[in-house]
Design an enzyme around this catalytic site. Sequence first.
Site, PDB file in Angstrom:
ATOM      1  N   ASP A  67      24.635  30.841  10.690  1.00 10.23           N
ATOM      2  CA  ASP A  67      23.940  29.706  10.085  1.00 10.23           C
ATOM      3  C   ASP A  67      23.855  29.857   8.573  1.00 10.23           C
ATOM      4  O   ASP A  67      23.103  30.682   8.051  1.00 10.23           O
ATOM      5  CB  ASP A  67      22.536  29.601  10.684  1.00 10.23           C
ATOM      6  CG  ASP A  67      21.777  28.381  10.202  1.00 10.23           C
ATOM      7  OD1 ASP A  67      22.368  27.556   9.483  1.00 10.23           O
ATOM      8  OD2 ASP A  67      20.587  28.257  10.541  1.00 10.23           O
ATOM      9  N   ASP A 111      24.673  22.791   5.638  1.00 10.79           N
ATOM     10  CA  ASP A 111      23.945  23.570   6.641  1.00 10.79           C
ATOM     11  C   ASP A 111      24.692  23.580   7.967  1.00 10.79           C
ATOM     12  O   ASP A 111      24.783  22.542   8.636  1.00 10.79           O
ATOM     13  CB  ASP A 111      22.550  22.955   6.806  1.00 10.79           C
ATOM     14  CG  ASP A 111      21.746  23.609   7.902  1.00 10.79           C
ATOM     15  OD1 ASP A 111      21.922  24.827   8.126  1.00 10.79           O
ATOM     16  OD2 ASP A 111      20.939  22.915   8.545  1.00 10.79           O
TER      17      ASP A 111
END
Length: 399
Positions: A284, A92
Site C-alpha cells: 500500500d 494510493d
Amino acid sequence: MAFTRFLLLLLLRAELAASSDLFRVSLQKQKRSYKDLDKSASMNFAPLLTTLETQSGDAGVANVRLANSFNTQYSGEIEVGTPPQRIRVVFDTGSSNLWVPNGRSLAQNSLLSSHKGFFSKLSETFDFLDEEFKIQYGSGPVSGWYGSDNIQIGDLKVNNFTFALVDDVLGLGSIYTQPSSSFDGILGLGFGSLSVGQVPTVMKALNSSGMLKEPVFGFFLGDEEDGQLVFGGVDPEYYSGEFSFSPVISAAYWEIAMDEIKIGSASTESWVMKLAKSKSAIVDSGTSLLVGPEDEVQAIAAVLGAQKIQNLYVVDCLAASPSITFTLSGKDYSINGQELILQQSGDWCVIGLQASASATAHWILGDVFMRKYYVQFDWGNKQVGFAKAVSRSSFDNLV
C-alpha cells in the site's frame, strides 16, 4: 488501504523529466519533528501524496517525476476539466476512487490558501451526475457528489471520467485543515471491487483507452532523495536484478500471500523469532509504515527493544537492532534496523512500525518497505513484482 494508519505529510514540488521510455515524478524529503510524528500517528491517516508537472514522452508510457517530503509520503498533480485545473492528489494503491475537493466548499471553509479546489462551473466539459458519494478513511469521512469530466496525468488523458466532487472534507480533521497539508484529493490505484459506487477506476480507464504500453505502474520511493511513479511500465534505472512476482490473492487491495515473518540477522539466517499467524500482506503506497496485528507487532517490538509512546514505537538509536524479514511467495525481503528509522529525537529513534486493531490477520507493507524495494504493480496479470531499489545517489557516487 485507503489512507491507513499513519500520516507524515508531504510538501510537493514536481519536476517532470522527459524520457524516451518513462514518465517520472520526483520526491523531496523534509524533516519532521518528533512532536509532528506523534500527532500524525494519532490521526490514523497515511496518504501517498504526489504532484507532477508534465512533458512529452513516448506513447503508452507516462514517466512522472515526484518530490519527496518527510521520507514517508509522496504526492502529485493531475489536471481536471476544460480548461484544465490542477489538483494535488494522493496516488494510493489502497483505494480505488478518484475524488477532488469542491473549490466553492474550500472557499466557504477558508481552505483555499492551502488547497487547490475544482470549480466545476469553470469547466466546459463537466457533467453533474446527481449521485451521492461517501467514503470512510482511518482519519474520518469525506462526502460529496459524483460528476464526470476530462482528467489528465501527464500525457495520459481520459475523457468523461467519473469521479467524486467532495463538498465535505472536514471529517479528515487537521491533516487536511492545517496549513502544512499538501494534498487536495485522492487518486486510488486499487482494483474495481474496492471502488465506492462501483465506478470505473483510473487504471481500468487508462487500459481500456489503449494508451498504456502495458497495464502496469511502478513506484520508486526515494530515501532522502527524489523518487518516481511510472504509468505503462517500469524504469530499469531505479532497480537492480530481476523482479520476483507474487500473485494477487484477492483483486480488491493489492493483497498477496505471506509465508511468514522472521526477526533476526538476515545475513546469517540466525532468526530470533518466526511468526506465521498472518497469511497475507497488502502492498500500500498510501500507508507510511509497516502495520500488522497488535499481538505480532508487540512481539516484534519486544525483540527490537522498542517502547511505545502514545501511537509510536521508539528504540535506542545506539542499540543494535535486528532485521524484519517478510517471506512472500518463498522469497525473503528484509528491512534492517536503520531502514526502519523515521526520525531521531536525542538518543531515541522513531521506527516505522505500528499495530492495527483490525480483526483480520494481515500486514500492510507501506512506504518503509517500498523505499527498499521497487514495486511493479501489474494490473493486467494481477500480480506484484519486487526488485531491489537503486537510488540516484548510487549513480552519482560512481561518477
